[in-house]
Structure formats: C-alpha cells, structure tokens
Design a protein around this motif. Structure first.
Motif: not given
Ligand SMILES: C[C@H](O)[C@@H](O)CC(=O)C(=O)O
Ligand SMILES: [Mg+2]
Length: 523
Positions: A53, A55, A63, A279, A303, A305, A333, A335, A359, A388, A438, A440, A469
């Motif tokens: 997870g 980024d 999480y 990731w 995808k 990061k 992505d 972020n 993204e 997101e 989204h 993730g 996703e």
C-alpha cells in the motif's frame, strides 16, 4: 393504519424517531427492524511492515478500518466500514460515536422509506455539520454508518446470513396481508420461508415471490424502481448539473438491455486492474516476480506508484512496461505529490512508457490545477484520474464541469456511502466520463464491486475505458471476500454489502489491544 411519509425537512433525530408510527412498518404492518445498538471498533493491519500500500505520500500505511455493526431488535445485523491508514483511526471512531445517536432508536424501514431525508439528517446536524460539511473525518464516519445501513437493508432483503437468528414465527401473521405490499422491504426471506412452513396460503406465496425476485445487484437490495434509487440521493448542490428528472431519465433509459448485462456480468465478471505488483516500497526483484505471477493469472492492466524520485520512476516504469509488453495497459499514480508544473514535466518524462492515466498528480482539492494538467497531457494521450480523496459530490461536479479529469475514481468509503456514489455515477454518465473506482485499501474491493456492477447494469451500459481497481491484500479477513476470475470481479452472491469481517480477525487486529498489536511490531 396511519400512513405517514416524511419530507427532507427533518431537523433532528428526535423528529425522525417521532415520525415513526409504531414498531410496525407503515406500508405493510410487519415488525420494523428497529436499530437498538451501534458498535464501532478500530481495526488495524500492520501492512506498512512489508510496504504493502505504499506510495509517494503514504510511505508507511497500516491499512485500517473503522468497523461498524448495527444490531436490530430482530437479531439481524448490518456491517459497515470506512478506510483509514493507521494513526488517527480513533478520531473517526469518535466521529461515528457522535453520529450514533442519530441512528440508534430508528428502524431500517424508517430510514429506507426516506433515505434522502436520513442522509441529510446525518450530514446536516446543526452542530456536527460544522466539522465538515460532508468532508474529512465526519464524512468518513458518515460513510461507515451508511455502509452498515445498506448492508442491513440488503440482508433484510436477502437470505439468512451467518449471523442472523431471526425470531421467524413473529413474521407469519403479517404475511397474511394483501398484495398491495409488493414494494415493501420489511422482512427477510428467512421469515418468508418460516411462514411457508407455518402453512401460509398460495396467495401469500405469489406475493412473497414478487418481493424476493428482481434485480439484486445494487448491494443485493431489490430496488426495482428507478424512482426508489433516486429517492436515496441528496441532490442539494448538484441540481445545476443534474436534476432529479434527468437522473431518473438516465435510469429509465438504461433499463433496455439490463437483463443481458446482468447475465454477462454473472458469467464473465467486471474487468479489473491490479495495483498489487508495484507499490512504491517494493524492490525491483519483487516487482518482477509479482508481474510474472500476475501475467500468468491473466492480468492485463497494471498500476505503478510514482512520484518520489524521477530517475527511479523511469527505471521502474520501464521495467514494468518491459515485463507486461506493449499491448497491456499501464497506469501511474503519484498520490498528490507534485505542484501543477512539476506534474506536467514529470509525466512528460514518463510518457515513453505510454501510461493511460496519471492519477492524483496534485492536491485532490485543486480542480483548476487538474484541468491544466489534463490540457497539457492530452496531446501525449495521457488522461488524468482522481477521486480517492475527492470528498463529496460537489467536488466531483466541479471536476466534471472543468474537464479536469478523464477517469472518475469513486470511493465507497470517502463519499457518503452508496447514496452519494449514486449521484457521482449519474453525473459522470451525463458528462460521458468513465468511472474506474478506487479500491486500494482494506475492504474497498469488497464494497466497490457492488457500485461498479450497478454502474454498468443500471447506468452506463458501457464497458469501454472502464475497469475497477483490485489490490490483493487482506481479503481473508472478510466473511464474503471478493471473487476474482481471469482478472475480473465476479458478482457477489451472498446477501449484504460484503463488509462483514470475521470476528476472529477483528479481535486479533483491534487497536491497541488485539494480539497483533500487543506483540512487538518489527519496523
Ligand atoms: C495508501 C494507499 O495504499 C494508496 O496508495 C492507494 C491508492 O492510491 C490507490 O489504490 O490508487
Ligand atoms: Mg491512487
């Protein structure tokens, strides 16, 4: 029996509760599913240990879920959650506790017979709306509570769930009511089956099957009527781009071909992409291994990061493009890592790997910044995706008005649950912008699969440029985990909104006293 309908002008939970006639449904006279308790728990998974997870902005995400359980008098439960990243989850827990007084004491039927009113009650409380309105911690809490309501509603419509011990016989009397009750959502199929065993008449059985058949794909709730779907949406602040009538028209038009689309989804599933191979904190060795495995499992959309270090990004993106080949799809992505000008120059350097989208290139609140980036990258064939951390339907409205994004990324836990996501799906359809949700985070795949299936079957009727996703983490903690076949989401089969977690997992991961958090965590 007195039949009362309520407008959206309810001012307080007291008003809402007073509006109940009795503990019986005002349509059919069945017992109401009175909500008697709300529990909320802080559940965290130490995903940061292995950089799952990670980024460019969230380098150590654990999480986490703010996990809500609604208990009803009948024993039926509703499960809901919102997603967070570890520290601060306890703040969202407090916000849920603050909202609890607005829901405990009402009944499921009170809520769903005026869902727009209840949505507005939760988001417009005279004191608590100052904390938002409809954004930040309080809106995450709203999502958790309303997700649990949708789950409860779906379960009340579906067959017996694992945690449901209904006092079935109490429902048999009300089943003798006439057929005008076709649209009532008051009782679970469990009670219908019990009623049959207790010798209900043939006439009742006809009535019963009217209730339980029909489309079950919006969270497996049999909302047959587009008008009922529309009645769940709060159109305040969006009528300048989407009126209730226009929304209804979209749903009515999409009725054509609906059954084929539902059958198509049941047999083939909804197309997905994976973020789990790349990731930011993963080593090159890991990227290669995960890509190899994913390709073998049929994944064609990936995808990656980016955003921390340009040379590193170029190396990693080249590596992934080499692994997946020219024909597969790649997205990147960032972020929210860059300022607008940096985003344009950085992504221009990465154009050689042919990303479909960039993204969250900049602040999620910077609508005009996204518009400028979209305009600059369009000649390179790169779109902008975001959502997101787009906190409500008003923001989405403006992103769409400003042509600031080319892919709408709804989030089941950031917006005010299904209710607000419905508004965004309909606006995206009107603006002809594809929705690619989204997911993730923990539980997001479980939730969002319902929304994207609904989007295809009942709104957009279109799969072009669309995918949902998927991240391959923590599904084992759910009672009805997502099913992926050939890189596609297969429609869920169990009743509910798929967010019930296994009690053993919740206990083990509850913060700070679960076993996982009591053992020394190696960082
Ligand atoms: C912190 C989360 O893992 C975030 O990186 C997820 C995300 O941006 C995505 O899935 O997209
Ligand atoms: Mg993202």
């Amino acid at each position: 029996m007195t039949v009362r309908k309520w407008g959206v002008g309810l001012k307080s939970a007291g008003d809402f509760r007073e509006s109940q006639c009795s503990r019986k449904c005002f349509i059919c006279g069945n017992m109401l599913q009175k909500i008697i308790n709300l529990t909320v728990r802080d559940v965290r998974f130490p995903t940061s240990l292995e950089q799952h997870g990670s980024d460019a902005m969230h380098t150590d995400p654990d999480y986490s879920a703010v996990y809500v359980v609604l208990d009803t008098e009948s024993g039926l439960k509703g499960f809901g959650l919102t997603f967070t990243l570890g520290k601060g989850t306890e703040i969202v827990v407090c916000a849920v506790q603050a909202l609890a007084g607005l829901i405990v004491g009402t009944s499921l039927q009170d809520i769903v017979s005026n869902f727009r009113g209840f949505y507005r009650l939760l988001t417009s409380d005279g004191q608590m709306r100052w904390l938002g309105p409809e954004k930040g911690v309080i809106h995450l809490a709203t999502a958790a509570v309303l997700n649990a309501v949708w789950d409860l509603w779906a379960r009340a419509e579906g067959k017996v769930g694992p945690s449901y011990q209904a006092p079935m016989v109490t429902f048999t009397v009300s089943l003798r009511r006439p057929r005008l009750t076709t649209h009532c959502h008051c009782f679970p199929v469990a009670s219908v089956e019990a009623a049959r065993r207790h010798g209900e008449s043939q006439e009742d059985e006809i009535y019963i099957s009217d209730v339980i058949t029909g489309e079950h794909l919006l969270c497996r709730v049999s909302i047959q009527d587009p008008k009922q779907i529309i009645s769940c949406i709060d159109f305040r602040y969006i009528t300048d781009v989407l009126t209730e009538e226009e929304a209804l028209d979209i749903l009515v038009k999409a009725k054509g071909g609906k059954q084929q689309r539902e059958e198509e989804m049941l047999s083939q599933g909804y197309p997905a992409y994976t973020t789990s191979c790349a990731w930011l904190g993963y080593s090159d060795q890991q990227l290669k291994q995960l890509c190899t495995d994913a390709l073998q499992n049929g994944w064609t959309r990936f995808k990656v990061k980016v955003g921390a270090d340009l040379e590193d990004d170029i190396r990693r993106c080249r590596l992934i493009r080499q692994m997946i080949g020219a024909d597969n799809t790649l997205m990147i992505d960032a972020n929210q890592r860059w300022d607008v000008a940096d985003a344009i120059s950085w992504v221009t350097r990465l154009a050689e790997v042919k990303p479909l989208w960039i993204e969250e290139p900049t602040s999620p609140d910077d609508i005009l910044g996204h518009a400028a980036i979209s305009k600059a990258l369009a000649p390179l064939g790169i779109g902008v995706a975001s959502g997101e951390q787009c906190h409500n339907r008003v923001m989405f409205k403006q992103f769409l008005q400003a042509s600031a994004l080319q892919f709408v990324q709804i989030d089941s836990c950031r917006l005010g649950s299904v209710n607000e996501n419905l508004a965004v799906l309909l606006m995206a359809h009107k603006f002809k912008v594809p929705v690619c949700p989204h997911a993730g985070g923990v539980g997001l795949c479980e939730l969002v699969q319902h929304l994207i299936l609904f989007d295809y079957i009942c709104v957009s009727a279109d799969l072009s440029g669309r995918m949902c996703e998927y991240v391959d983490h923590l599904h084992e903690h759910f009672a009805s985990p997502v099913v992926i076949r050939n890189a596609r989401y297969m429609p869920p089969k169990d009743p509910g909104y798929s967010c019930e977690m296994l009690e053993s997992s919740v206990r083990r991961h509850e913060y700070p006293n679960g076993d996982v958090w009591k053992l020394p965590i190696q960082k």
